[in-house]
Write a protein that holds these residues in place. Structure first.
Motif, PDB file in Angstrom:
ATOM      1  N   LYS A 130     -20.649   4.302  -0.104  1.00 25.80           N
ATOM      2  CA  LYS A 130     -21.557   3.820  -1.146  1.00 25.80           C
ATOM      3  C   LYS A 130     -21.028   4.179  -2.532  1.00 25.80           C
ATOM      4  N   GLN A 131     -20.549   5.394  -2.689  1.00 24.63           N
ATOM      5  CA  GLN A 131     -19.985   5.815  -3.973  1.00 24.63           C
ATOM      6  C   GLN A 131     -18.720   5.026  -4.288  1.00 24.63           C
ATOM      7  N   ALA A 132     -17.860   4.822  -3.292  1.00 23.89           N
ATOM      8  CA  ALA A 132     -16.628   4.056  -3.495  1.00 23.89           C
ATOM      9  C   ALA A 132     -16.937   2.643  -3.975  1.00 23.89           C
ATOM     10  N   ALA A 133     -18.013   2.057  -3.477  1.00 21.34           N
ATOM     11  CA  ALA A 133     -18.392   0.689  -3.848  1.00 21.34           C
ATOM     12  C   ALA A 133     -18.825   0.582  -5.309  1.00 21.34           C
ATOM     13  N   LYS A 134     -19.197   1.709  -5.927  1.00 24.19           N
ATOM     14  CA  LYS A 134     -19.657   1.704  -7.319  1.00 24.19           C
ATOM     15  C   LYS A 134     -18.535   1.965  -8.319  1.00 24.19           C
ATOM     16  N   GLU A 135     -17.365   2.309  -7.835  1.00 26.79           N
ATOM     17  CA  GLU A 135     -16.240   2.631  -8.718  1.00 26.79           C
ATOM     18  C   GLU A 135     -15.603   1.366  -9.295  1.00 26.79           C
ATOM     19  N   PRO A 136     -14.988   1.456 -10.482  1.00 31.90           N
ATOM     20  CA  PRO A 136     -14.301   0.286 -11.058  1.00 31.90           C
ATOM     21  C   PRO A 136     -13.257  -0.319 -10.112  1.00 31.90           C
ATOM     22  N   ALA A 137     -12.581   0.493  -9.323  1.00 31.62           N
ATOM     23  CA  ALA A 137     -11.556  -0.036  -8.401  1.00 31.62           C
ATOM     24  C   ALA A 137     -12.151  -1.008  -7.394  1.00 31.62           C
ATOM     25  N   ALA A 138     -13.443  -0.880  -7.095  1.00 33.03           N
ATOM     26  CA  ALA A 138     -14.091  -1.778  -6.134  1.00 33.03           C
ATOM     27  C   ALA A 138     -14.265  -3.181  -6.699  1.00 33.03           C
ATOM     28  N   ASN A 139     -14.049  -3.338  -7.992  1.00 38.31           N
ATOM     29  CA  ASN A 139     -14.187  -4.644  -8.633  1.00 38.31           C
ATOM     30  C   ASN A 139     -12.854  -5.261  -9.022  1.00 38.31           C
ATOM     31  N   VAL A 140     -11.758  -4.653  -8.602  1.00 37.22           N
ATOM     32  CA  VAL A 140     -10.423  -5.174  -8.924  1.00 37.22           C
ATOM     33  C   VAL A 140      -9.899  -5.951  -7.727  1.00 37.22           C
ATOM     34  N   TRP A 141      -9.498  -7.178  -7.971  1.00 39.39           N
ATOM     35  CA  TRP A 141      -8.909  -7.991  -6.912  1.00 39.39           C
ATOM     36  C   TRP A 141      -7.714  -8.727  -7.489  1.00 39.39           C
ATOM     37  N   PHE A 142      -6.815  -9.089  -6.602  1.00 43.72           N
ATOM     38  CA  PHE A 142      -5.637  -9.861  -6.985  1.00 43.72           C
ATOM     39  C   PHE A 142      -5.872 -11.301  -6.557  1.00 43.72           C
ATOM     40  N   ALA A 143      -5.537 -12.256  -7.413  1.00 43.18           N
ATOM     41  CA  ALA A 143      -5.794 -13.668  -7.120  1.00 43.18           C
ATOM     42  C   ALA A 143      -5.076 -14.157  -5.859  1.00 43.18           C
ATOM     43  N   VAL A 175       2.480  -1.469 -16.313  1.00 47.85           N
ATOM     44  CA  VAL A 175       3.526  -1.970 -15.427  1.00 47.85           C
ATOM     45  C   VAL A 175       4.714  -1.052 -15.656  1.00 47.85           C
ATOM     46  N   ILE A 176       5.137  -0.389 -14.594  1.00 52.15           N
ATOM     47  CA  ILE A 176       6.199   0.605 -14.679  1.00 52.15           C
ATOM     48  C   ILE A 176       7.481   0.018 -14.103  1.00 52.15           C
ATOM     49  N   GLY A 177       8.594   0.207 -14.803  1.00 53.56           N
ATOM     50  CA  GLY A 177       9.874  -0.324 -14.344  1.00 53.56           C
ATOM     51  C   GLY A 177       9.968  -1.817 -14.591  1.00 53.56           C
ATOM     52  N   ALA A 178      10.868  -2.466 -13.858  1.00 57.23           N
ATOM     53  CA  ALA A 178      11.035  -3.923 -13.970  1.00 57.23           C
ATOM     54  C   ALA A 178       9.796  -4.599 -13.386  1.00 57.23           C
ATOM     55  N   PRO A 179       9.231  -5.596 -14.076  1.00 58.10           N
ATOM     56  CA  PRO A 179       7.983  -6.182 -13.608  1.00 58.10           C
ATOM     57  C   PRO A 179       8.084  -6.863 -12.238  1.00 58.10           C
ATOM     58  N   GLY A 180       9.065  -7.668 -11.996  1.00 61.28           N
ATOM     59  CA  GLY A 180       9.236  -8.310 -10.690  1.00 61.28           C
ATOM     60  C   GLY A 180       8.137  -9.292 -10.332  1.00 61.28           C
ATOM     61  N   ARG A 181       8.364 -10.029  -9.271  1.00 58.37           N
ATOM     62  CA  ARG A 181       7.467 -11.106  -8.845  1.00 58.37           C
ATOM     63  C   ARG A 181       6.115 -10.596  -8.327  1.00 58.37           C
ATOM     64  N   ALA A 182       6.095  -9.489  -7.594  1.00 53.31           N
ATOM     65  CA  ALA A 182       4.816  -8.987  -7.050  1.00 53.31           C
ATOM     66  C   ALA A 182       3.856  -8.631  -8.178  1.00 53.31           C
ATOM     67  N   VAL A 183       4.338  -7.932  -9.177  1.00 49.86           N
ATOM     68  CA  VAL A 183       3.497  -7.547 -10.308  1.00 49.86           C
ATOM     69  C   VAL A 183       3.083  -8.791 -11.093  1.00 49.86           C
ATOM     70  N   GLU A 184       4.011  -9.744 -11.253  1.00 50.92           N
ATOM     71  CA  GLU A 184       3.682 -10.987 -11.931  1.00 50.92           C
ATOM     72  C   GLU A 184       2.538 -11.703 -11.220  1.00 50.92           C
ATOM     73  N   LEU A 185       2.607 -11.783  -9.905  1.00 48.66           N
ATOM     74  CA  LEU A 185       1.548 -12.437  -9.126  1.00 48.66           C
ATOM     75  C   LEU A 185       0.229 -11.668  -9.206  1.00 48.66           C
ATOM     76  N   ALA A 186       0.318 -10.343  -9.126  1.00 50.89           N
ATOM     77  CA  ALA A 186      -0.880  -9.508  -9.114  1.00 50.89           C
ATOM     78  C   ALA A 186      -1.614  -9.511 -10.446  1.00 50.89           C
ATOM     79  N   THR A 187      -0.886  -9.660 -11.542  1.00 49.76           N
ATOM     80  CA  THR A 187      -1.526  -9.585 -12.860  1.00 49.76           C
ATOM     81  C   THR A 187      -1.854 -10.937 -13.447  1.00 49.76           C
ATOM     82  N   ALA A 188      -1.435 -12.027 -12.793  1.00 52.32           N
ATOM     83  CA  ALA A 188      -1.755 -13.371 -13.285  1.00 52.32           C
ATOM     84  C   ALA A 188      -3.235 -13.665 -13.048  1.00 52.32           C
TER      85      ALA A 188
END
Length: 147
Positions: free
Chosen positions: A27-40, A133-146
């Motif tokens: 229940k507590q985990a569901a209220k955290e900001p991380a519970a509202n982050v999703w990747f497209a 974004v740490i290091g070279a951005p790369g395709r995974a980070v590009e996809l995750a942050t789009a």
């Protein structure tokens, strides 16, 4: 660190996307900001996490995520999987993503993620500070942050 002190919450898997948050209870985990982050793109996370701690007090986790790249299908037409590491800050204070490290673009991705956790997680202000974004951005980070 043991699982008896923390609960991991992953949901929204019915459409091939996951959300992961941490709390002392589900229940507590569901209220955290991380519970509202999703990747497209479709994604999944590994069940193994690396705990970062100062003494016996954990302050961050590092978890590997797999992001589907629909723009680069394999020979069977399925999206290729791109890999990245997500650094997530832990209490005290809110639980949220702090940094992304592309695991393919960075040969030392694990070390970069550890350094990001150690350098940024404890002082990171969820909702105010931008995920780094740490290091070279790369395709995974590009996809995750789009968006």
């Amino acid at each position: 660190m043991s699982g008896q002190d923390w609960s991991r919450r992953a949901d929204a898997e019915d459409d091939l996307r996951e959300i992961v948050s941490i709390g002392r209870t589900r229940k507590q985990a569901a209220k955290e900001p991380a519970a509202n982050v999703w990747f497209a793109p479709f994604n999944s996370s590994e069940t193994t996490v690396e705990w970062r701690a100062a003494g016996a007090k954990p302050f961050a986790i590092i978890q590997r995520w797999h992001i589907a790249d629909s723009g680069d299908p394999d020979k069977q037409g399925r999206p290729r999987t791109m890999s990245m590491l997500v650094v997530t800050r832990l209490p005290p204070g809110p639980v949220c993503h702090v940094a992304y490290v592309d695991a393919i673009a960075n040969p030392t991705a694990n070390e970069l993620a550890r350094k990001a956790a150690d350098d940024f997680a404890r002082g990171f202000t969820c909702g105010k500070d931008q995920v780094k974004v740490i290091g070279a951005p790369g395709r995974a980070v590009e996809l995750a942050t789009a968006r």
